[in-house]
Design an enzyme around this catalytic site. Sequence first.
Site, PDB file in Angstrom:
ATOM      1  N   CYS A 108       0.855  -1.192   0.000  1.00 56.31           N
ATOM      2  CA  CYS A 108       0.000   0.000   0.000  1.00 56.31           C
ATOM      3  C   CYS A 108       0.892   1.243   0.000  1.00 56.31           C
ATOM      4  O   CYS A 108       2.104   1.164   0.104  1.00 56.31           O
ATOM      5  CB  CYS A 108      -0.851   0.007   1.257  1.00 56.31           C
ATOM      6  SG  CYS A 108      -1.729  -1.536   1.512  1.00 56.31           S
ATOM      7  N   ARG A 110       1.275   1.714  -6.096  1.00 54.55           N
ATOM      8  CA  ARG A 110       1.491   0.769  -4.987  1.00 54.55           C
ATOM      9  C   ARG A 110       0.208   0.098  -4.533  1.00 54.55           C
ATOM     10  O   ARG A 110       0.212  -0.781  -3.676  1.00 54.55           O
ATOM     11  CB  ARG A 110       2.120   1.480  -3.790  1.00 54.55           C
ATOM     12  CG  ARG A 110       3.535   1.943  -3.979  1.00 54.55           C
ATOM     13  CD  ARG A 110       4.086   2.574  -2.709  1.00 54.55           C
ATOM     14  NE  ARG A 110       4.180   1.584  -1.646  1.00 54.55           N
ATOM     15  CZ  ARG A 110       5.226   0.787  -1.470  1.00 54.55           C
ATOM     16  NH1 ARG A 110       6.228   0.845  -2.303  1.00 54.55           N
ATOM     17  NH2 ARG A 110       5.260  -0.087  -0.491  1.00 54.55           N
ATOM     18  N   TRP A 160      -3.805  -1.711  -1.171  1.00 53.68           N
ATOM     19  CA  TRP A 160      -3.808  -2.924  -1.985  1.00 53.68           C
ATOM     20  C   TRP A 160      -4.209  -4.012  -1.013  1.00 53.68           C
ATOM     21  O   TRP A 160      -3.390  -4.459  -0.202  1.00 53.68           O
ATOM     22  CB  TRP A 160      -2.431  -3.185  -2.594  1.00 53.68           C
ATOM     23  CG  TRP A 160      -2.379  -4.430  -3.400  1.00 53.68           C
ATOM     24  CD1 TRP A 160      -2.054  -5.683  -2.973  1.00 53.68           C
ATOM     25  CD2 TRP A 160      -2.684  -4.577  -4.783  1.00 53.68           C
ATOM     26  NE1 TRP A 160      -2.121  -6.586  -3.992  1.00 53.68           N
ATOM     27  CE2 TRP A 160      -2.504  -5.943  -5.129  1.00 53.68           C
ATOM     28  CE3 TRP A 160      -3.079  -3.711  -5.780  1.00 53.68           C
ATOM     29  CZ2 TRP A 160      -2.716  -6.436  -6.407  1.00 53.68           C
ATOM     30  CZ3 TRP A 160      -3.286  -4.195  -7.064  1.00 53.68           C
ATOM     31  CH2 TRP A 160      -3.111  -5.531  -7.373  1.00 53.68           C
ATOM     32  N   ASN A 191       0.934  -0.337   6.015  1.00 50.42           N
ATOM     33  CA  ASN A 191       1.266  -1.136   4.836  1.00 50.42           C
ATOM     34  C   ASN A 191       1.937  -2.395   5.353  1.00 50.42           C
ATOM     35  O   ASN A 191       2.925  -2.328   6.069  1.00 50.42           O
ATOM     36  CB  ASN A 191       2.233  -0.371   3.917  1.00 50.42           C
ATOM     37  CG  ASN A 191       2.740  -1.264   2.778  1.00 50.42           C
ATOM     38  OD1 ASN A 191       2.067  -2.236   2.409  1.00 50.42           O
ATOM     39  ND2 ASN A 191       3.906  -0.970   2.248  1.00 50.42           N
ATOM     40  N   GLY A 192       1.350  -3.562   5.018  1.00 51.38           N
ATOM     41  CA  GLY A 192       1.939  -4.831   5.468  1.00 51.38           C
ATOM     42  C   GLY A 192       0.844  -5.774   5.930  1.00 51.38           C
ATOM     43  O   GLY A 192      -0.329  -5.617   5.581  1.00 51.38           O
ATOM     44  N   GLU A 215       7.754 -21.329 -19.006  1.00 54.89           N
ATOM     45  CA  GLU A 215       7.643 -19.952 -18.499  1.00 54.89           C
ATOM     46  C   GLU A 215       8.817 -19.121 -18.976  1.00 54.89           C
ATOM     47  O   GLU A 215       8.651 -17.971 -19.388  1.00 54.89           O
ATOM     48  CB  GLU A 215       7.548 -19.972 -16.972  1.00 54.89           C
ATOM     49  CG  GLU A 215       7.531 -18.607 -16.312  1.00 54.89           C
ATOM     50  CD  GLU A 215       6.402 -17.695 -16.806  1.00 54.89           C
ATOM     51  OE1 GLU A 215       5.465 -18.182 -17.460  1.00 54.89           O
ATOM     52  OE2 GLU A 215       6.506 -16.482 -16.576  1.00 54.89           O
ATOM     53  N   LYS A 261       8.515 -15.637 -21.243  1.00 57.70           N
ATOM     54  CA  LYS A 261       9.127 -14.368 -20.837  1.00 57.70           C
ATOM     55  C   LYS A 261       9.954 -13.790 -21.976  1.00 57.70           C
ATOM     56  O   LYS A 261       9.853 -12.623 -22.309  1.00 57.70           O
ATOM     57  CB  LYS A 261      10.009 -14.571 -19.586  1.00 57.70           C
ATOM     58  CG  LYS A 261       9.256 -14.813 -18.321  1.00 57.70           C
ATOM     59  CD  LYS A 261       8.674 -13.572 -17.732  1.00 57.70           C
ATOM     60  CE  LYS A 261       7.221 -13.291 -17.849  1.00 57.70           C
ATOM     61  NZ  LYS A 261       6.188 -14.233 -17.810  1.00 57.70           N
ATOM     62  N   GLU A 306       7.689 -12.677 -25.013  1.00 55.09           N
ATOM     63  CA  GLU A 306       6.719 -11.576 -24.894  1.00 55.09           C
ATOM     64  C   GLU A 306       7.387 -10.224 -24.666  1.00 55.09           C
ATOM     65  O   GLU A 306       6.770  -9.203 -24.940  1.00 55.09           O
ATOM     66  CB  GLU A 306       5.697 -11.869 -23.794  1.00 55.09           C
ATOM     67  CG  GLU A 306       6.205 -11.814 -22.381  1.00 55.09           C
ATOM     68  CD  GLU A 306       5.070 -11.980 -21.372  1.00 55.09           C
ATOM     69  OE1 GLU A 306       3.961 -11.495 -21.601  1.00 55.09           O
ATOM     70  OE2 GLU A 306       5.319 -12.634 -20.350  1.00 55.09           O
ATOM     71  N   HIS A 361      12.619 -36.444 -31.347  1.00 56.39           N
ATOM     72  CA  HIS A 361      11.384 -36.710 -32.106  1.00 56.39           C
ATOM     73  C   HIS A 361      11.065 -35.572 -33.060  1.00 56.39           C
ATOM     74  O   HIS A 361       9.918 -35.407 -33.471  1.00 56.39           O
ATOM     75  CB  HIS A 361      10.222 -36.952 -31.122  1.00 56.39           C
ATOM     76  CG  HIS A 361      10.428 -38.144 -30.251  1.00 56.39           C
ATOM     77  ND1 HIS A 361      10.290 -39.437 -30.688  1.00 56.39           N
ATOM     78  CD2 HIS A 361      10.861 -38.229 -28.967  1.00 56.39           C
ATOM     79  CE1 HIS A 361      10.578 -40.273 -29.705  1.00 56.39           C
ATOM     80  NE2 HIS A 361      10.928 -39.569 -28.641  1.00 56.39           N
ATOM     81  N   LYS A 383      -1.941  -6.075 -19.755  1.00 56.88           N
ATOM     82  CA  LYS A 383      -1.637  -6.679 -18.458  1.00 56.88           C
ATOM     83  C   LYS A 383      -2.742  -7.655 -18.054  1.00 56.88           C
ATOM     84  O   LYS A 383      -2.483  -8.715 -17.522  1.00 56.88           O
ATOM     85  CB  LYS A 383      -1.478  -5.609 -17.379  1.00 56.88           C
ATOM     86  CG  LYS A 383      -1.135  -6.174 -16.005  1.00 56.88           C
ATOM     87  CD  LYS A 383       0.127  -7.000 -16.040  1.00 56.88           C
ATOM     88  CE  LYS A 383       0.389  -7.725 -14.749  1.00 56.88           C
ATOM     89  NZ  LYS A 383       1.492  -8.717 -14.865  1.00 56.88           N
TER      90      LYS A 383
HETATM   91  C1  AGP Z   1       2.503 -13.341 -18.517  1.00 53.45           C
HETATM   92  O1  AGP Z   1       3.777 -12.724 -18.499  1.00 53.45           O
HETATM   93  C2  AGP Z   1       1.522 -12.648 -19.417  1.00 53.45           C
HETATM   94  N1  AGP Z   1       1.407 -11.278 -19.088  1.00 53.45           N
HETATM   95  C3  AGP Z   1       0.192 -13.372 -19.549  1.00 53.45           C
HETATM   96  O2  AGP Z   1       0.459 -14.648 -20.059  1.00 53.45           O
HETATM   97  C4  AGP Z   1      -0.613 -13.566 -18.237  1.00 53.45           C
HETATM   98  O3  AGP Z   1       0.054 -14.472 -17.399  1.00 53.45           O
HETATM   99  C5  AGP Z   1      -1.982 -14.145 -18.609  1.00 53.45           C
HETATM  100  O4  AGP Z   1      -2.658 -13.179 -19.396  1.00 53.45           O
HETATM  101  C6  AGP Z   1      -2.841 -14.498 -17.385  1.00 53.45           C
HETATM  102  O5  AGP Z   1      -3.119 -13.343 -16.658  1.00 53.45           O
HETATM  103  P1  AGP Z   1      -3.796 -13.519 -15.197  1.00 53.45           P
HETATM  104  O6  AGP Z   1      -2.851 -14.294 -14.361  1.00 53.45           O
HETATM  105  O7  AGP Z   1      -4.029 -12.120 -14.714  1.00 53.45           O
HETATM  106  O8  AGP Z   1      -5.083 -14.276 -15.387  1.00 53.45           O
END
Ligand code: AGP
Length: 610
Positions: free
Chosen positions: A2, A27, A75, A101-102, A483, A487, A490, A506, A605
């Site tokens: 927060c 925050r 938050w 905050n915490g 993962e 990263k 993207e 394969h 996001k």
């Molecule tokens: C991950 O780096 C991406 N931004 C994207 O794959 C994200 O994880 C996905 O859209 C799921 O989002 P969420 O966890 O908010 O549901």
Amino acid sequence: MCGIVGYIGAKEAAPLLIDGLKRLEYRGYDSAGIAVFDGKDINMVKAKGKLSILDERIDKQGMPKGALGIGHTRWATHGKPSDINAHPHNDCSGDFVVVHNGIIENYKELREMLKAKGHTFNTECDTEVVAHLIEEYYDGDLAEAVKKMLAELRGSFALGIISKKEPDKIIGARKDSPLIAGIGSGENFIASDIPAILPHTRDIYILEDGEMVVLTDNKIDIMNFQGDRVEKKVFHVDWDAVSAEKGGYPHFMLKEIHEQPKALKDTMTGRIDINGVRIKLDDITITREDVSRIDKINIVACGTAYHAGIIGKYTIERLARIPVEVDIASEYRYRDPMVDKNTLVIIISQSGETADTLAALREARKRGARILAITNVVGSSVAREARDVLYTWAGPEIAVASTKAYTTQLVSLCMLALDLGIKKGTLSREEALEIMKHLKQLPAQAETILKNEEEIKRLAEKYSAWEDVFFIGRGLDYAVAMEGSLKLKEISYVHAEAYAAGELKHGTLALVVDGVPVIALATQDFLYEKMMSNIEEVKARGGIVIALVKENDKAMTNIADHIIPIPQTLSLLTPVLTVIPLQLLAYYTAAARGCDIDKPRNLAKSVTVE
Ligand code: AGP
């Protein structure tokens, strides 16, 4: 995570508090409030929602008058976002007002103790106990009452406190959550973070854990919680406002990568009882009887959350011996899933608003499944529509590329798997204890990896021109490879693919020729030999191998071109650590390629549309 701000001086406090909170909105922003002393009373204005809602309310009610005040942008962790749960919080009399905050780990016990002494509570918030404790201990000296209060608290906190009884001061205290004191001329400030006070001063004191501060308009005293004076050097801030929001980091993504040790620690706070060898997940109501009836688990998510779900499958099957299927949400909802009242569906979503994930939740619920959500946003759609919620306490994740949400999802899944295994009786007390002890070491081990950042940055810059990269691994390493490849894709737009190492022959091996970079994860002890032969297959065809292996690994040094060491922990927990170098590798590759790291092209996001 927060935002806190406080002011004492000769100017009207309210406008300064609001402006300071706006500079801290990154925050946390599910509710906000201010409290100002007008010479007689402390007047509070609080509102659920973004700061603009608070602004509107103040416009309607009128700006509170006075030159002493504190403010907060929230938050949520305990208590859903609402007007009443918004900070500041006060005691029974209204004489003591706090912002926090915490996470107060022992707030329930303190609440019961205070209720037994006649205190009445108005909110669901853990913070409210702080105001009542000060009221309980106040005997004419606010600083003394605060010290007694601090001795009772367990957990993490940055506090701002004002009182009608002593309106010539603000008191702040810090343990595990950041707090600074801003040095003005005829005025002084407290804040969670530098951006809040930059327009007024660039000279600050940075409080350390276990320190409290007493501010008047012309004096700042810093002491430890026992009252012993602490001498501090003035820190002069030479950041501009934008980089200050990122804590001095060039991008939110790098800041959030570095926040992982704290995010992991916060997410485990109060949930792992080593002495009792038990997991305490307050918002989960699954009993032993419920567990005995669960015959199948589905984990459903998108993107990074889906990758966390794959790790969750391994962990839950290993610890609770319940079969787990993992699905991408956009596929799950259309595959006519075989779900009934004996199915537990775990929905993972950082934002809690992803359209496909929400649709999958509703489909599973319609078919009678019990829904458990793992999310980072209190009060999000997924949280509201699930029967049980396990919150990650990672704080707001601003960068599009998910980092701290992923690692806190992993430890949350592990804690859930432990809880299920203990309740089902598939996990011995010794096994559970060993895993709990290793979980608690992860934040420090994550810190160790981050200290190796420069080496990873050099590697990324060396290979930043790469256009095709393979990530390979077996078992849990394969899940982490997925993962890592996401990263890199993207944020640096490099074509990257994750492959089960056993699959190379394969088909994929046809693509491995001279100079092709392959990032090989070989942290799983029982699969190490197999991985070694896969890496030799790659080397034999001229591939360049960057190997992530457990520290002190000697054998790989003679084979791989580069080694990234991972601190020793249980194989089951290694993914929490292995992913961090991959996050840094992606980050520095994108930086070297001049990409828009926090806002990659074509991405959002939170994908709230299908
Ligand atoms: C991950 O780096 C991406 N931004 C994207 O794959 C994200 O994880 C996905 O859209 C799921 O989002 P969420 O966890 O908010 O549901």
